[in-house]
Write a protein that holds these residues in place. Structure first.
Motif, PDB file in Angstrom:
ATOM      1  N   ARG A  96     -22.571 -27.071   2.075  1.00  0.00           N
ATOM      2  CA  ARG A  96     -21.510 -27.336   3.042  1.00  0.00           C
ATOM      3  C   ARG A  96     -20.661 -26.064   3.169  1.00  0.00           C
ATOM      4  O   ARG A  96     -20.327 -25.432   2.174  1.00  0.00           O
ATOM      5  CB  ARG A  96     -20.634 -28.490   2.590  1.00  0.00           C
ATOM      6  CG  ARG A  96     -19.513 -28.831   3.582  1.00  0.00           C
ATOM      7  CD  ARG A  96     -18.651 -29.988   3.115  1.00  0.00           C
ATOM      8  NE  ARG A  96     -19.411 -31.164   2.737  1.00  0.00           N
ATOM      9  CZ  ARG A  96     -19.881 -32.077   3.593  1.00  0.00           C
ATOM     10  NH1 ARG A  96     -19.674 -31.936   4.873  1.00  0.00           N
ATOM     11  NH2 ARG A  96     -20.543 -33.123   3.147  1.00  0.00           N
ATOM     12  N   ILE A  97     -20.318 -25.715   4.421  1.00  0.00           N
ATOM     13  CA  ILE A  97     -19.473 -24.543   4.675  1.00  0.00           C
ATOM     14  C   ILE A  97     -18.028 -24.909   4.338  1.00  0.00           C
ATOM     15  O   ILE A  97     -17.494 -25.883   4.862  1.00  0.00           O
ATOM     16  CB  ILE A  97     -19.598 -24.088   6.140  1.00  0.00           C
ATOM     17  CG1 ILE A  97     -21.039 -23.644   6.437  1.00  0.00           C
ATOM     18  CG2 ILE A  97     -18.605 -22.970   6.438  1.00  0.00           C
ATOM     19  CD1 ILE A  97     -21.310 -23.311   7.897  1.00  0.00           C
ATOM     20  N   VAL A  98     -17.413 -24.130   3.431  1.00  0.00           N
ATOM     21  CA  VAL A  98     -16.033 -24.404   3.016  1.00  0.00           C
ATOM     22  C   VAL A  98     -15.069 -23.288   3.407  1.00  0.00           C
ATOM     23  O   VAL A  98     -13.847 -23.457   3.298  1.00  0.00           O
ATOM     24  CB  VAL A  98     -15.941 -24.681   1.500  1.00  0.00           C
ATOM     25  CG1 VAL A  98     -16.640 -25.990   1.157  1.00  0.00           C
ATOM     26  CG2 VAL A  98     -16.503 -23.533   0.685  1.00  0.00           C
ATOM     27  N   ALA A  99     -15.589 -22.148   3.851  1.00  0.00           N
ATOM     28  CA  ALA A  99     -14.732 -21.040   4.278  1.00  0.00           C
ATOM     29  C   ALA A  99     -15.481 -20.202   5.311  1.00  0.00           C
ATOM     30  O   ALA A  99     -16.668 -19.920   5.138  1.00  0.00           O
ATOM     31  CB  ALA A  99     -14.341 -20.172   3.091  1.00  0.00           C
ATOM     32  N   VAL A 100     -14.785 -19.834   6.395  1.00  0.00           N
ATOM     33  CA  VAL A 100     -15.379 -19.019   7.456  1.00  0.00           C
ATOM     34  C   VAL A 100     -14.405 -17.907   7.821  1.00  0.00           C
ATOM     35  O   VAL A 100     -13.229 -18.168   8.101  1.00  0.00           O
ATOM     36  CB  VAL A 100     -15.681 -19.852   8.723  1.00  0.00           C
ATOM     37  CG1 VAL A 100     -16.220 -18.964   9.832  1.00  0.00           C
ATOM     38  CG2 VAL A 100     -16.647 -20.974   8.420  1.00  0.00           C
ATOM     39  N   SER A 101     -14.887 -16.672   7.801  1.00  0.00           N
ATOM     40  CA  SER A 101     -14.085 -15.533   8.228  1.00  0.00           C
ATOM     41  C   SER A 101     -14.967 -14.643   9.093  1.00  0.00           C
ATOM     42  O   SER A 101     -15.840 -13.948   8.589  1.00  0.00           O
ATOM     43  CB  SER A 101     -13.574 -14.756   7.009  1.00  0.00           C
ATOM     44  OG  SER A 101     -12.907 -13.585   7.437  1.00  0.00           O
ATOM     45  N   LEU A 119     -16.529 -24.935   9.922  1.00  0.00           N
ATOM     46  CA  LEU A 119     -15.991 -25.444   8.672  1.00  0.00           C
ATOM     47  C   LEU A 119     -16.444 -26.889   8.437  1.00  0.00           C
ATOM     48  O   LEU A 119     -16.410 -27.709   9.352  1.00  0.00           O
ATOM     49  CB  LEU A 119     -14.463 -25.375   8.733  1.00  0.00           C
ATOM     50  CG  LEU A 119     -13.719 -25.301   7.409  1.00  0.00           C
ATOM     51  CD1 LEU A 119     -14.182 -24.109   6.583  1.00  0.00           C
ATOM     52  CD2 LEU A 119     -12.227 -25.194   7.667  1.00  0.00           C
ATOM     53  N   HIS A 120     -16.917 -27.178   7.245  1.00  0.00           N
ATOM     54  CA  HIS A 120     -17.389 -28.490   6.769  1.00  0.00           C
ATOM     55  C   HIS A 120     -18.773 -28.871   7.302  1.00  0.00           C
ATOM     56  O   HIS A 120     -19.238 -29.977   7.034  1.00  0.00           O
ATOM     57  CB  HIS A 120     -16.380 -29.607   7.071  1.00  0.00           C
ATOM     58  CG  HIS A 120     -15.016 -29.317   6.547  1.00  0.00           C
ATOM     59  ND1 HIS A 120     -14.748 -29.158   5.216  1.00  0.00           N
ATOM     60  CD2 HIS A 120     -13.836 -29.113   7.191  1.00  0.00           C
ATOM     61  CE1 HIS A 120     -13.474 -28.869   5.043  1.00  0.00           C
ATOM     62  NE2 HIS A 120     -12.898 -28.830   6.236  1.00  0.00           N
ATOM     63  N   GLU A 121     -19.421 -27.996   8.050  1.00  0.00           N
ATOM     64  CA  GLU A 121     -20.777 -28.263   8.534  1.00  0.00           C
ATOM     65  C   GLU A 121     -21.751 -28.186   7.365  1.00  0.00           C
ATOM     66  O   GLU A 121     -21.626 -27.328   6.485  1.00  0.00           O
ATOM     67  CB  GLU A 121     -21.146 -27.225   9.597  1.00  0.00           C
ATOM     68  CG  GLU A 121     -22.539 -27.364  10.151  1.00  0.00           C
ATOM     69  CD  GLU A 121     -22.855 -26.295  11.198  1.00  0.00           C
ATOM     70  OE1 GLU A 121     -23.873 -26.476  11.874  1.00  0.00           O
ATOM     71  OE2 GLU A 121     -22.121 -25.311  11.318  1.00  0.00           O
ATOM     72  N   ILE A 181     -18.887 -16.122   4.661  1.00  0.00           N
ATOM     73  CA  ILE A 181     -19.082 -17.565   4.703  1.00  0.00           C
ATOM     74  C   ILE A 181     -19.101 -18.072   3.261  1.00  0.00           C
ATOM     75  O   ILE A 181     -19.903 -17.611   2.454  1.00  0.00           O
ATOM     76  CB  ILE A 181     -20.421 -17.937   5.390  1.00  0.00           C
ATOM     77  CG1 ILE A 181     -20.574 -17.260   6.746  1.00  0.00           C
ATOM     78  CG2 ILE A 181     -20.567 -19.454   5.492  1.00  0.00           C
ATOM     79  CD1 ILE A 181     -19.562 -17.639   7.771  1.00  0.00           C
TER      80      ILE A 181
END
Length: 184
Positions: free
Chosen positions: A145-150, A81-83, A161
């Protein structure tokens, strides 16, 4: 984020592979078994890189194969997340763009492409800004930017993602270069 991890497992070497070098054969078999599989803690297995240790193989009666307990190194990709990640646009739809980041695709929803109003141009297969000359289509390269990860299930098809490109320093590489030029 990519990470090397040490794992233990048992590998089955069939009799037809007994003449082949052990490490190469074991790595090939483990890659066929694990590449693309997911683990909630480790992420997505990208590849088995090396066999560190193995015991003497045991032959099972009625099978003929040799079974080895092995310790091996594996490369995982774990979206954090946030990467901030770089990727390639793989598909554009009216609801957003799918971006290939490592071994998985993430989705940039149309509302997260830019601050400008975006429309979908079906002829071009592109997302086009209304007030600026910005557009997004296959095969553009972008920074997001990654804002959601499942990460659920056992394969990458079960993973979702979410990405954004609405922050400074993100977007299509050409947009980022233009921003830098304006600041100079």
């Amino acid at each position: 984020m990519y990470e090397l991890t040490t794992i233990e497992d048992t590998v089955r070497i069939p009799p037809s592979s007994f003449d082949n070098p052990f490490k190469e054969t074991a790595i090939e078999i483990l890659n066929r078994k694990y590449v693309g599989k997911t683990d909630k803690k480790l992420g997505i297995l990208v590849m088995v890189t090396d066999i560190l240790e193995h015991n003497v193989g045991q032959v099972v009666i009625g099978d003929g194969s040799a079974f080895y307990h092995v310790t091996f190194k594996a490369l995982f990709f774990k979206p954090v997340l946030h990467e901030v990640v770089d990727g390639e646009v793989m598909e554009v739809t009216e609801f957003g763009a799918f971006i290939r980041i490592g071994p998985i695709d993430g989705l940039v929803h149309v509302s997260q492409v830019t601050d400008d109003f975006i429309t979908y141009d079906q002829k071009r297969g592109a997302l086009v800004a209304k007030e600026t000359p910005k557009s997004l289509e296959k095969p553009d390269f972008v920074r997001a930017r990654i804002v959601a990860v499942s990460i659920k299930g056992k394969t990458t098809k079960d993973c979702k993602i979410g990405l954004t490109m609405r922050q400074p320093g993100l977007g299509r590489f050409e947009w980022i270069d233009e921003e830098k030029s304006k600041k100079k």
